[in-house]
Design an enzyme around this catalytic site. Sequence first.
Site, PDB file in Angstrom:
ATOM      1  N   ASP A  48      -5.743  14.689  -6.494  1.00  0.00           N
ATOM      2  CA  ASP A  48      -5.696  13.330  -6.185  1.00  0.00           C
ATOM      3  C   ASP A  48      -7.064  12.732  -6.032  1.00  0.00           C
ATOM      4  O   ASP A  48      -7.689  13.489  -5.163  1.00  0.00           O
ATOM      5  CB  ASP A  48      -4.544  13.025  -5.046  1.00  0.00           C
ATOM      6  CG  ASP A  48      -4.613  11.697  -4.682  1.00  0.00           C
ATOM      7  OD1 ASP A  48      -5.043  10.913  -5.003  1.00  0.00           O
ATOM      8  OD2 ASP A  48      -3.651  11.662  -3.541  1.00  0.00           O
TER       9      ASP A  48
ATOM     10  N   SER B  66      -5.941  -1.292  -5.747  1.00  0.00           N
ATOM     11  CA  SER B  66      -6.380  -1.539  -4.323  1.00  0.00           C
ATOM     12  C   SER B  66      -6.994  -2.766  -4.424  1.00  0.00           C
ATOM     13  O   SER B  66      -7.547  -3.025  -5.314  1.00  0.00           O
ATOM     14  CB  SER B  66      -7.227  -0.270  -4.054  1.00  0.00           C
ATOM     15  OG  SER B  66      -7.522  -0.595  -2.556  1.00  0.00           O
TER      16      SER B  66
ATOM     17  N   GLY C 253      -8.070  19.859  -5.439  1.00  0.00           N
ATOM     18  CA  GLY C 253      -7.031  19.687  -4.429  1.00  0.00           C
ATOM     19  C   GLY C 253      -6.330  20.907  -3.864  1.00  0.00           C
ATOM     20  O   GLY C 253      -5.478  20.546  -2.763  1.00  0.00           O
TER      21      GLY C 253
ATOM     22  N   LYS D 114     -19.594   5.909 -14.414  1.00  0.00           N
ATOM     23  CA  LYS D 114     -18.273   6.756 -14.903  1.00  0.00           C
ATOM     24  C   LYS D 114     -16.927   6.225 -13.714  1.00  0.00           C
ATOM     25  O   LYS D 114     -15.955   6.179 -14.375  1.00  0.00           O
ATOM     26  CB  LYS D 114     -18.540   8.189 -14.938  1.00  0.00           C
ATOM     27  CG  LYS D 114     -19.469   8.527 -16.033  1.00  0.00           C
ATOM     28  CD  LYS D 114     -19.721  10.250 -15.880  1.00  0.00           C
ATOM     29  CE  LYS D 114     -20.965  10.447 -17.052  1.00  0.00           C
ATOM     30  NZ  LYS D 114     -21.171  12.077 -16.982  1.00  0.00           N
TER      31      LYS D 114
ATOM     32  N   HIS E 157       0.702  -1.090  -0.097  1.00  0.00           N
ATOM     33  CA  HIS E 157      -0.091  -0.056  -0.172  1.00  0.00           C
ATOM     34  C   HIS E 157       0.832   1.129  -0.073  1.00  0.00           C
ATOM     35  O   HIS E 157       1.776   1.405   0.952  1.00  0.00           O
ATOM     36  CB  HIS E 157      -1.019   0.097   1.094  1.00  0.00           C
ATOM     37  CG  HIS E 157      -1.723   1.241   1.350  1.00  0.00           C
ATOM     38  ND1 HIS E 157      -1.494   2.332   2.034  1.00  0.00           N
ATOM     39  CD2 HIS E 157      -3.048   1.393   0.590  1.00  0.00           C
ATOM     40  CE1 HIS E 157      -2.586   2.971   1.838  1.00  0.00           C
ATOM     41  NE2 HIS E 157      -3.483   2.501   1.017  1.00  0.00           N
TER      42      HIS E 157
END
Length: 354
Positions: free
Chosen positions: A180, A146, A312, A230, A122
């Site tokens: 992000d 993930s 962000g 989406k 991770h």
Amino acid sequence: MVEPGITLVDAAELKELMKKKFMAAGLPEAPAEETAKHLTYADACGIHSHGTVRVAYYAERIAKGGVNLAPNITFEKTGAASGIVHGDNGIGQYVCNKGLDYAIDLAKENGVAAVGVEKTGHSGMLSYYVKRAAENGLVAIAMCQSDPMVVPYGGSENYFGTNPIAFAAPTDLEKPVVFDMATTVQAWGKILDARSKGRAIPDTWAVDQNGDPTTDPNEVAGLLPIAGPKGYGLMMMVDVIAGSLLGLPFGKHVSSMYEDLTQKRNLGQFYILLDPARFTDPAAFKHRVGEMVAELHAIKPASGFKSVRLPGEGSQIRYQKAMEDGIEVATEIYDYLRSDTVHLDMYDGKGAFA
């Protein structure tokens, strides 16, 4: 005012506490330093899902053998502008930061870099990596796998992971543009953060074991993709590029983060870096991006908003404030960091703190 159950901690103290905890679990100093630095950055940005809430989990995985403590990290150049970093299942933040070094060098040499990192753990916040690339004058995209914890659009069982994507670009301003996002409404770490602070979650984040929306973070069985089909499409794209393209497990076959901490993760991460100098005048490019920022800030805000921010930008504002005033940490976690306890033997497939 700091709310009950939260402690403000100086960034330098927080990093050292986490570093010592990782080293006590068996991690050598250099990867412990990098991992602690990364998690401090996440908490300072206000992304507590990727900060101190992860420490006990990392310490437990390290102590139980789920992290290679002495990985042989190598770079295999597969083309003029492509390569694969073999992470040997070292701790994710350290391996992926090393991988970024190779990608930056390749991009500066060739103008473009497409670099995969295979067999890593991770890796934390992707913005950490693309921000560093932008500070080196490069445009950057990053994505990573993930473990399966997301219900696909129209489905009732988990298949893909939160599979985040990040982007950054240099500007002629003080800070680069950095964005992000998870391809889910929220990252799993947000569920952990809500658990650790005893908070409810919005009913649009996740579902329980029956597939029904839930506001109880302790009842979450699956997360929901952003914007329905989406977000579902984006997480599939990430899985293909950061997983299958690197010969790694995909979809529901990706290893669980919490179920067996003795096993290595074998995750993938991917960087695409561009040198603006190979496409346009780099100074002019930075100025254009800076102008875009100024024009967005100048837009009249909608009702209920004080200003228009960049995607962000809130994290960057929180980071600056936290570095001056202290970082918010759940008091329970802060007490654990200061204790002699290395890990808490608490991971049963759900990842709750305590």
